[in-house]
Motif scaffolding. Structure first.
Motif, PDB file in Angstrom:
ATOM      1  N   SER A  60       0.938  -1.304  -0.141  1.00 38.61           N
ATOM      2  CA  SER A  60       0.163   0.082  -0.083  1.00 38.61           C
ATOM      3  C   SER A  60       0.868   1.338  -0.113  1.00 38.61           C
ATOM      4  O   SER A  60       0.506   2.278  -0.403  1.00 38.61           O
ATOM      5  CB  SER A  60      -0.910  -0.120   1.172  1.00 38.61           C
ATOM      6  OG  SER A  60      -0.110  -0.038   2.487  1.00 38.61           O
ATOM      7  N   SER A  61       2.011   1.157   0.505  1.00 37.92           N
ATOM      8  CA  SER A  61       2.860   2.285   0.345  1.00 37.92           C
ATOM      9  C   SER A  61       4.530   1.801   0.765  1.00 37.92           C
ATOM     10  O   SER A  61       4.672   0.628   1.012  1.00 37.92           O
ATOM     11  CB  SER A  61       2.722   3.265   1.746  1.00 37.92           C
ATOM     12  OG  SER A  61       3.341   2.407   2.820  1.00 37.92           O
ATOM     13  N   ARG A  62       5.330   2.690   0.502  1.00 39.04           N
ATOM     14  CA  ARG A  62       6.846   2.337   0.219  1.00 39.04           C
ATOM     15  C   ARG A  62       7.383   2.123   1.908  1.00 39.04           C
ATOM     16  O   ARG A  62       7.997   1.118   2.082  1.00 39.04           O
ATOM     17  CB  ARG A  62       7.796   3.412  -0.621  1.00 39.04           C
ATOM     18  CG  ARG A  62       7.472   3.226  -1.737  1.00 39.04           C
ATOM     19  CD  ARG A  62       8.397   3.909  -2.815  1.00 39.04           C
ATOM     20  NE  ARG A  62       8.376   3.833  -4.370  1.00 39.04           N
ATOM     21  CZ  ARG A  62       9.109   4.338  -4.945  1.00 39.04           C
ATOM     22  NH1 ARG A  62       9.995   5.212  -4.661  1.00 39.04           N
ATOM     23  NH2 ARG A  62       8.751   4.296  -6.281  1.00 39.04           N
ATOM     24  N   THR A  63       6.673   2.898   2.704  1.00 44.04           N
ATOM     25  CA  THR A  63       6.750   2.849   4.260  1.00 44.04           C
ATOM     26  C   THR A  63       6.565   1.305   4.548  1.00 44.04           C
ATOM     27  O   THR A  63       7.382   0.682   5.383  1.00 44.04           O
ATOM     28  CB  THR A  63       5.955   3.751   5.072  1.00 44.04           C
ATOM     29  OG1 THR A  63       6.423   5.092   4.560  1.00 44.04           O
ATOM     30  CG2 THR A  63       6.151   3.482   6.394  1.00 44.04           C
ATOM     31  N   GLU A  64       5.482   0.846   4.092  1.00 47.96           N
ATOM     32  CA  GLU A  64       4.982  -0.674   4.565  1.00 47.96           C
ATOM     33  C   GLU A  64       5.985  -1.629   3.769  1.00 47.96           C
ATOM     34  O   GLU A  64       6.440  -2.435   4.574  1.00 47.96           O
ATOM     35  CB  GLU A  64       3.523  -0.642   3.882  1.00 47.96           C
ATOM     36  CG  GLU A  64       2.979  -2.367   4.314  1.00 47.96           C
ATOM     37  CD  GLU A  64       1.667  -2.749   3.867  1.00 47.96           C
ATOM     38  OE1 GLU A  64       0.905  -3.185   4.273  1.00 47.96           O
ATOM     39  OE2 GLU A  64       1.683  -2.370   2.280  1.00 47.96           O
ATOM     40  N   ALA A  65       6.334  -1.347   2.693  1.00 52.75           N
ATOM     41  CA  ALA A  65       7.303  -2.196   1.909  1.00 52.75           C
ATOM     42  C   ALA A  65       8.679  -2.186   2.807  1.00 52.75           C
ATOM     43  O   ALA A  65       9.486  -3.216   2.913  1.00 52.75           O
ATOM     44  CB  ALA A  65       7.460  -1.873   0.636  1.00 52.75           C
ATOM     45  N   SER A  66       9.001  -1.067   2.988  1.00 55.24           N
ATOM     46  CA  SER A  66      10.436  -0.941   4.085  1.00 55.24           C
ATOM     47  C   SER A  66      10.417  -1.698   5.180  1.00 55.24           C
ATOM     48  O   SER A  66      11.156  -2.396   5.425  1.00 55.24           O
ATOM     49  CB  SER A  66      10.621   0.608   4.302  1.00 55.24           C
ATOM     50  OG  SER A  66      11.732   0.750   4.686  1.00 55.24           O
ATOM     51  N   SER A  67       9.158  -1.705   5.833  1.00 55.84           N
ATOM     52  CA  SER A  67       9.017  -2.231   7.115  1.00 55.84           C
ATOM     53  C   SER A  67       9.062  -3.909   6.853  1.00 55.84           C
ATOM     54  O   SER A  67       9.783  -4.506   7.517  1.00 55.84           O
ATOM     55  CB  SER A  67       7.644  -2.217   7.777  1.00 55.84           C
ATOM     56  OG  SER A  67       7.722  -0.578   8.106  1.00 55.84           O
ATOM     57  N   PHE A  68       8.570  -4.485   5.718  1.00 51.13           N
ATOM     58  CA  PHE A  68       8.503  -5.706   5.233  1.00 51.13           C
ATOM     59  C   PHE A  68       9.858  -6.136   5.132  1.00 51.13           C
ATOM     60  O   PHE A  68      10.227  -7.328   5.778  1.00 51.13           O
ATOM     61  CB  PHE A  68       7.904  -5.844   4.191  1.00 51.13           C
ATOM     62  CG  PHE A  68       7.745  -7.409   3.502  1.00 51.13           C
ATOM     63  CD1 PHE A  68       6.914  -8.159   3.896  1.00 51.13           C
ATOM     64  CD2 PHE A  68       8.560  -7.636   2.556  1.00 51.13           C
ATOM     65  CE1 PHE A  68       6.894  -9.587   3.259  1.00 51.13           C
ATOM     66  CE2 PHE A  68       8.529  -8.726   1.963  1.00 51.13           C
ATOM     67  CZ  PHE A  68       7.844  -9.812   2.315  1.00 51.13           C
ATOM     68  N   PHE A  69      10.672  -5.504   4.360  1.00 52.04           N
ATOM     69  CA  PHE A  69      12.008  -6.173   4.124  1.00 52.04           C
ATOM     70  C   PHE A  69      12.840  -5.836   5.464  1.00 52.04           C
ATOM     71  O   PHE A  69      13.885  -6.608   5.549  1.00 52.04           O
ATOM     72  CB  PHE A  69      12.713  -5.229   3.017  1.00 52.04           C
ATOM     73  CG  PHE A  69      12.124  -5.826   1.630  1.00 52.04           C
ATOM     74  CD1 PHE A  69      12.449  -7.029   1.228  1.00 52.04           C
ATOM     75  CD2 PHE A  69      11.332  -5.113   1.100  1.00 52.04           C
ATOM     76  CE1 PHE A  69      12.250  -7.431  -0.116  1.00 52.04           C
ATOM     77  CE2 PHE A  69      10.605  -5.707  -0.244  1.00 52.04           C
ATOM     78  CZ  PHE A  69      11.010  -6.901  -0.671  1.00 52.04           C
ATOM     79  N   MET A  70      12.731  -4.877   6.391  1.00 51.59           N
ATOM     80  CA  MET A  70      13.439  -4.851   7.644  1.00 51.59           C
ATOM     81  C   MET A  70      13.060  -6.153   8.538  1.00 51.59           C
ATOM     82  O   MET A  70      14.078  -6.753   9.025  1.00 51.59           O
ATOM     83  CB  MET A  70      12.953  -3.509   8.639  1.00 51.59           C
ATOM     84  CG  MET A  70      13.570  -2.354   7.973  1.00 51.59           C
ATOM     85  SD  MET A  70      15.363  -2.287   7.940  1.00 51.59           S
ATOM     86  CE  MET A  70      15.542  -2.658   9.763  1.00 51.59           C
ATOM     87  N   GLU A  71      11.838  -6.539   8.672  1.00 53.24           N
ATOM     88  CA  GLU A  71      11.596  -7.896   9.106  1.00 53.24           C
ATOM     89  C   GLU A  71      12.241  -9.158   8.586  1.00 53.24           C
ATOM     90  O   GLU A  71      12.716  -9.855   9.268  1.00 53.24           O
ATOM     91  CB  GLU A  71      10.095  -8.099   9.118  1.00 53.24           C
ATOM     92  CG  GLU A  71       9.455  -7.031   9.940  1.00 53.24           C
ATOM     93  CD  GLU A  71       7.773  -7.307   9.661  1.00 53.24           C
ATOM     94  OE1 GLU A  71       7.459  -8.169   8.887  1.00 53.24           O
ATOM     95  OE2 GLU A  71       7.072  -6.192  10.268  1.00 53.24           O
ATOM     96  N   ARG A  72      12.307  -9.021   7.266  1.00 49.82           N
ATOM     97  CA  ARG A  72      13.081 -10.175   6.517  1.00 49.82           C
ATOM     98  C   ARG A  72      14.659 -10.111   6.793  1.00 49.82           C
ATOM     99  O   ARG A  72      15.322 -10.898   6.936  1.00 49.82           O
ATOM    100  CB  ARG A  72      12.945 -10.342   5.144  1.00 49.82           C
ATOM    101  CG  ARG A  72      11.473 -10.173   4.570  1.00 49.82           C
ATOM    102  CD  ARG A  72      10.728 -11.415   4.769  1.00 49.82           C
ATOM    103  NE  ARG A  72      10.280 -11.627   6.355  1.00 49.82           N
ATOM    104  CZ  ARG A  72       8.979 -11.206   6.768  1.00 49.82           C
ATOM    105  NH1 ARG A  72       8.491 -10.153   5.922  1.00 49.82           N
ATOM    106  NH2 ARG A  72       8.855 -11.144   7.831  1.00 49.82           N
TER     107      ARG A  72
END
Length: 233
Positions: A60-72
């Protein structure tokens, strides 16, 4: 479900990129914080654009995507796969350069590699976003304390103390900050205070206890509480 599938596709896209070395013995920029801060080739820029476009469709946003890759990234970091973790952190940073956790993560990685000065720079960059984050402050203080043990410059011990004071002002129960403050007192030869802070740290979280440090402290002064005893006791 569609969103999750798209997210998985985006992850697969980046996971297939090899970490080939630029030159023998030289780490690929992909596994260095912020891609090594080196200019990217036209092909690399196009790859970034493709990745960002894929994420724009997946999240939904690059902020959400950024958080996703931080978790990985943290998952790989905890498994000891540091290069793969850093690449994920880099992708998180590419998606959101204002993600404080990317700089914090880069600092932890550099600190674990013994690159203390670089780690400090990254921690302090993160602190610009969250200047009152107790855990972040204690990590920065720990790096300054490590630097002091390497060069014995009083300014580094003073900086560590300042950060620890701020850390404990934000959270008086930060066990890591209390343990680091114990070490500061040890270097200041204030051994009674060192024991006091060590016990406060231990009571909150036993995982902060470092047995080599404990032995060093006992060599200077027996534990006033009698909980820890040296061989002669």
């Amino acid at each position: 479900m569609k969103k999750l599938l798209l997210a998985a596709t985006a992850l697969l896209f980046c996971a297939t990129t090899a970490f080939a070395q630029e030159q023998p013995g030289t780490p690929h920029p992909k596994v260095l914080p912020m891609f090594g801060n080196v200019p990217k080739t036209e092909a690399e820029q196009k790859a970034d654009e493709k990745f960002l476009s894929s994420c724009d469709k997946s999240f939904s946003s690059r902020t959400e995507a950024s958080s996703f890759f931080m978790e990985r990234g943290w998952e790989y970091f905890n498994e000891g796969q540091i290069d793969t973790a850093v690449y994920r952190f880099n992708l998180a940073w590419l998606l959101n350069p204002d993600n404080v956790n990317t700089y914090w993560a880069f600092g932890l990685v550099e600190n674990s590699k013994g690159n203390t000065a670089d780690a400090i720079g990254l921690y302090e960059r993160a602190l610009k976003y969250q200047p009152k984050n107790s855990l972040l402050l204690s990590d920065a203080a720990g790096a300054y304390l490590k630097l002091y043990t390497e060069n014995k410059k009083k300014k580094d011990l003073k900086k560590a103390t300042a950060y620890l004071d701020q850390s404990l002002a934000a959270d008086s129960k930060n066990a890591y900050a209390l343990f680091n403050l114990s070490q500061v007192k040890f270097h200041e030869k204030k051994y009674a205070d060192a024991w006091d802070y060590l016990h406060k740290s231990r009571e909150i979280d036993m995982r902060t206890l470092d047995y080599q440090y404990l032995a060093n402290l006992m060599a200077q002064m027996p534990d006033p509480t009698g909980l820890f005893k040296g061989e002669e006791q």
